[in-house]
Write a protein that holds these residues in place. Structure first.
Motif, PDB file in Angstrom:
ATOM      1  N   ALA A 181     -24.783  -9.815  26.747  1.00  0.00           N
ATOM      2  CA  ALA A 181     -23.680  -9.531  27.354  1.00  0.00           C
ATOM      3  C   ALA A 181     -23.697  -9.278  28.949  1.00  0.00           C
ATOM      4  O   ALA A 181     -22.557  -9.686  29.696  1.00  0.00           O
ATOM      5  CB  ALA A 181     -23.318  -7.914  26.997  1.00  0.00           C
ATOM      6  N   ASN A 182     -25.029  -9.604  29.514  1.00  0.00           N
ATOM      7  CA  ASN A 182     -25.096  -9.508  30.705  1.00  0.00           C
ATOM      8  C   ASN A 182     -25.973 -10.523  30.952  1.00  0.00           C
ATOM      9  O   ASN A 182     -27.081 -10.715  31.864  1.00  0.00           O
ATOM     10  CB  ASN A 182     -26.161  -8.287  31.302  1.00  0.00           C
ATOM     11  CG  ASN A 182     -25.107  -6.825  30.836  1.00  0.00           C
ATOM     12  OD1 ASN A 182     -24.441  -6.707  31.770  1.00  0.00           O
ATOM     13  ND2 ASN A 182     -25.565  -6.284  29.910  1.00  0.00           N
ATOM     14  N   LYS A 183     -25.607 -11.739  30.636  1.00  0.00           N
ATOM     15  CA  LYS A 183     -26.457 -13.112  30.757  1.00  0.00           C
ATOM     16  C   LYS A 183     -26.707 -13.569  32.041  1.00  0.00           C
ATOM     17  O   LYS A 183     -27.636 -14.562  32.171  1.00  0.00           O
ATOM     18  CB  LYS A 183     -25.824 -14.108  29.735  1.00  0.00           C
ATOM     19  CG  LYS A 183     -24.404 -14.528  30.082  1.00  0.00           C
ATOM     20  CD  LYS A 183     -23.976 -15.575  28.849  1.00  0.00           C
ATOM     21  CE  LYS A 183     -22.739 -15.941  29.337  1.00  0.00           C
ATOM     22  NZ  LYS A 183     -22.168 -16.889  28.319  1.00  0.00           N
ATOM     23  N   GLU A 184     -25.811 -13.316  32.937  1.00  0.00           N
ATOM     24  CA  GLU A 184     -25.926 -13.690  34.274  1.00  0.00           C
ATOM     25  C   GLU A 184     -27.090 -13.113  34.906  1.00  0.00           C
ATOM     26  O   GLU A 184     -27.396 -13.562  36.260  1.00  0.00           O
ATOM     27  CB  GLU A 184     -24.643 -13.595  35.017  1.00  0.00           C
ATOM     28  CG  GLU A 184     -23.563 -14.252  34.514  1.00  0.00           C
ATOM     29  CD  GLU A 184     -23.869 -15.729  34.332  1.00  0.00           C
ATOM     30  OE1 GLU A 184     -24.344 -16.419  35.198  1.00  0.00           O
ATOM     31  OE2 GLU A 184     -23.310 -16.259  33.218  1.00  0.00           O
ATOM     32  N   GLN A 185     -27.613 -11.858  34.450  1.00  0.00           N
ATOM     33  CA  GLN A 185     -28.430 -11.263  35.228  1.00  0.00           C
ATOM     34  C   GLN A 185     -29.892 -11.148  34.398  1.00  0.00           C
ATOM     35  O   GLN A 185     -30.054 -11.281  33.254  1.00  0.00           O
ATOM     36  CB  GLN A 185     -28.106  -9.488  35.499  1.00  0.00           C
ATOM     37  CG  GLN A 185     -28.760  -8.873  36.172  1.00  0.00           C
ATOM     38  CD  GLN A 185     -28.163  -7.576  36.382  1.00  0.00           C
ATOM     39  OE1 GLN A 185     -27.129  -7.187  36.334  1.00  0.00           O
ATOM     40  NE2 GLN A 185     -29.142  -6.466  37.021  1.00  0.00           N
ATOM     41  N   PHE A 212     -27.477  -6.679  24.499  1.00  0.00           N
ATOM     42  CA  PHE A 212     -27.282  -6.114  25.896  1.00  0.00           C
ATOM     43  C   PHE A 212     -27.642  -7.339  26.842  1.00  0.00           C
ATOM     44  O   PHE A 212     -27.044  -7.602  27.737  1.00  0.00           O
ATOM     45  CB  PHE A 212     -28.320  -5.078  26.181  1.00  0.00           C
ATOM     46  CG  PHE A 212     -28.169  -4.706  27.588  1.00  0.00           C
ATOM     47  CD1 PHE A 212     -27.448  -3.742  28.059  1.00  0.00           C
ATOM     48  CD2 PHE A 212     -29.225  -5.004  28.580  1.00  0.00           C
ATOM     49  CE1 PHE A 212     -27.402  -3.269  29.181  1.00  0.00           C
ATOM     50  CE2 PHE A 212     -29.210  -4.644  29.633  1.00  0.00           C
ATOM     51  CZ  PHE A 212     -28.178  -3.787  30.332  1.00  0.00           C
ATOM     52  N   ALA A 258     -31.553   1.220  31.763  1.00  0.00           N
ATOM     53  CA  ALA A 258     -30.181   0.860  31.211  1.00  0.00           C
ATOM     54  C   ALA A 258     -29.954   1.406  30.073  1.00  0.00           C
ATOM     55  O   ALA A 258     -28.902   1.855  29.476  1.00  0.00           O
ATOM     56  CB  ALA A 258     -29.875  -0.521  31.314  1.00  0.00           C
ATOM     57  N   TYR A 289     -33.598  -8.849  33.909  1.00  0.00           N
ATOM     58  CA  TYR A 289     -33.959  -7.665  33.822  1.00  0.00           C
ATOM     59  C   TYR A 289     -35.746  -7.567  33.641  1.00  0.00           C
ATOM     60  O   TYR A 289     -36.213  -8.213  32.676  1.00  0.00           O
ATOM     61  CB  TYR A 289     -33.448  -6.691  32.536  1.00  0.00           C
ATOM     62  CG  TYR A 289     -31.756  -6.656  33.006  1.00  0.00           C
ATOM     63  CD1 TYR A 289     -31.270  -5.428  33.501  1.00  0.00           C
ATOM     64  CD2 TYR A 289     -30.925  -7.564  32.275  1.00  0.00           C
ATOM     65  CE1 TYR A 289     -30.016  -5.223  33.609  1.00  0.00           C
ATOM     66  CE2 TYR A 289     -29.632  -7.337  32.396  1.00  0.00           C
ATOM     67  CZ  TYR A 289     -29.249  -6.321  33.051  1.00  0.00           C
ATOM     68  OH  TYR A 289     -27.957  -6.138  33.199  1.00  0.00           O
ATOM     69  N   ARG A 291     -34.088 -12.661  30.609  1.00  0.00           N
ATOM     70  CA  ARG A 291     -32.665 -12.849  30.504  1.00  0.00           C
ATOM     71  C   ARG A 291     -32.410 -13.721  29.240  1.00  0.00           C
ATOM     72  O   ARG A 291     -33.128 -14.332  28.406  1.00  0.00           O
ATOM     73  CB  ARG A 291     -32.337 -13.783  31.781  1.00  0.00           C
ATOM     74  CG  ARG A 291     -32.512 -15.249  32.003  1.00  0.00           C
ATOM     75  CD  ARG A 291     -31.851 -15.932  32.679  1.00  0.00           C
ATOM     76  NE  ARG A 291     -32.345 -15.605  34.272  1.00  0.00           N
ATOM     77  CZ  ARG A 291     -31.231 -14.982  35.017  1.00  0.00           C
ATOM     78  NH1 ARG A 291     -30.170 -14.910  34.643  1.00  0.00           N
ATOM     79  NH2 ARG A 291     -31.672 -14.930  36.370  1.00  0.00           N
TER      80      ARG A 291
END
Length: 239
Positions: free
Chosen positions: A184-188, A181, A198, A190, A236
């Motif tokens: 896949a969302n490496k620009e953000q 996860f 999520a 968490y 991240r």
């Protein structure tokens, strides 16, 4: 076996005939600290030429991630030709081929690890970390190693990613899901609270897995600025 200077990254050649797969493997390599992709090849002949050119330039490649099913040569043939030309570059096979005969041939040609597609980043990273520990152990044994020193070096190649090797309460499948996860969302980035929301788990559970990934250098952890009260951390994927 290649000789690697611990002060510099381990130089990697990715060999796969599918550009998308080669790009994915290259991105995985670049997420593992201490490793760097320096070239990619789509067939065996191209791989052999890249290796020869690097050797001739005085900047030899340290590690080859080698697919077995290439359009011109089988991966085993590439490995044999490498050895026949005096190239001692280390090889990790990355392939969907599960045939026992191929596995035996891989061992016979000096391929040290065998990674079966498909796989998660966590499993991939473990293979690279195994390789790093093996090289480090072999180089520290000296010119006349003892049996115990050799046993210790070769033990580094054994994977420990089974769920029993994780800290108590952590499950490999959940760890891989969180890792993927983040990738896949490496620009953000968490927080544990955001990841929990999520993926539908508790904040405490999310935080345990995130901390484990950060401790293993598979995720970046940093304080989130601008929050009041107790410091909050965000995580991240490594890029």
């Amino acid at each position: 076996m290649s000789t690697v200077d611990s002060e510099r990254p381990i130089k990697v050649l990715v060999v796969d005939d599918e550009p998308g797969t080669a790009a994915a493997h290259s991105a995985y390599v670049d997420r593992v600290p201490g490793f760097r992709v320096v070239a990619a090849a789509q067939n065996g002949q191209q791989a052999l030429q890249i290796l020869a050119d690097a050797q001739g330039s005085g900047e030899p490649i340290d590690l080859v991630l080698l697919d077995m099913t290439l359009p011109d040569l089988h991966g085993i043939d590439v490995a044999k030709r490498m050895r026949g030309r005096g190239l001692t570059t280390d090889i990790i096979a990355i392939t969907a081929v599960r045939d026992l005969g191929v596995v035996r041939s891989a061992v016979a040609t000096g391929i040290t690890q065998y990674l079966i597609k498909p796989f998660s980043f966590a499993v991939f990273a473990e293979k690279l970390e195994n390789h790093r520990r093996f090289i480090s152990s072999m180089q520290s044994t000296g010119p006349d190693p003892s049996q115990a020193a050799l046993d210790h070096a070769f033990s580094a190649l054994r994977s420990t990613s089974a769920s029993g090797a994780l800290p108590k309460g952590l499950i490999a499948q959940t760890l891989n899901a969180i890792d993927e996860f983040l990738t896949a969302n490496k620009e953000q980035a968490y927080s544990a609270t955001e990841l929990a929301a999520a993926l539908g788990m508790s904040r405490v559970t999310a935080r345990r897995y995130l901390e484990h990934l950060a401790e293993g250098q598979r995720a970046l952890k940093q304080p989130r600025h601008g929050t009041r009260g107790r410091p909050e951390y965000e995580y991240r994927a490594r890029t």
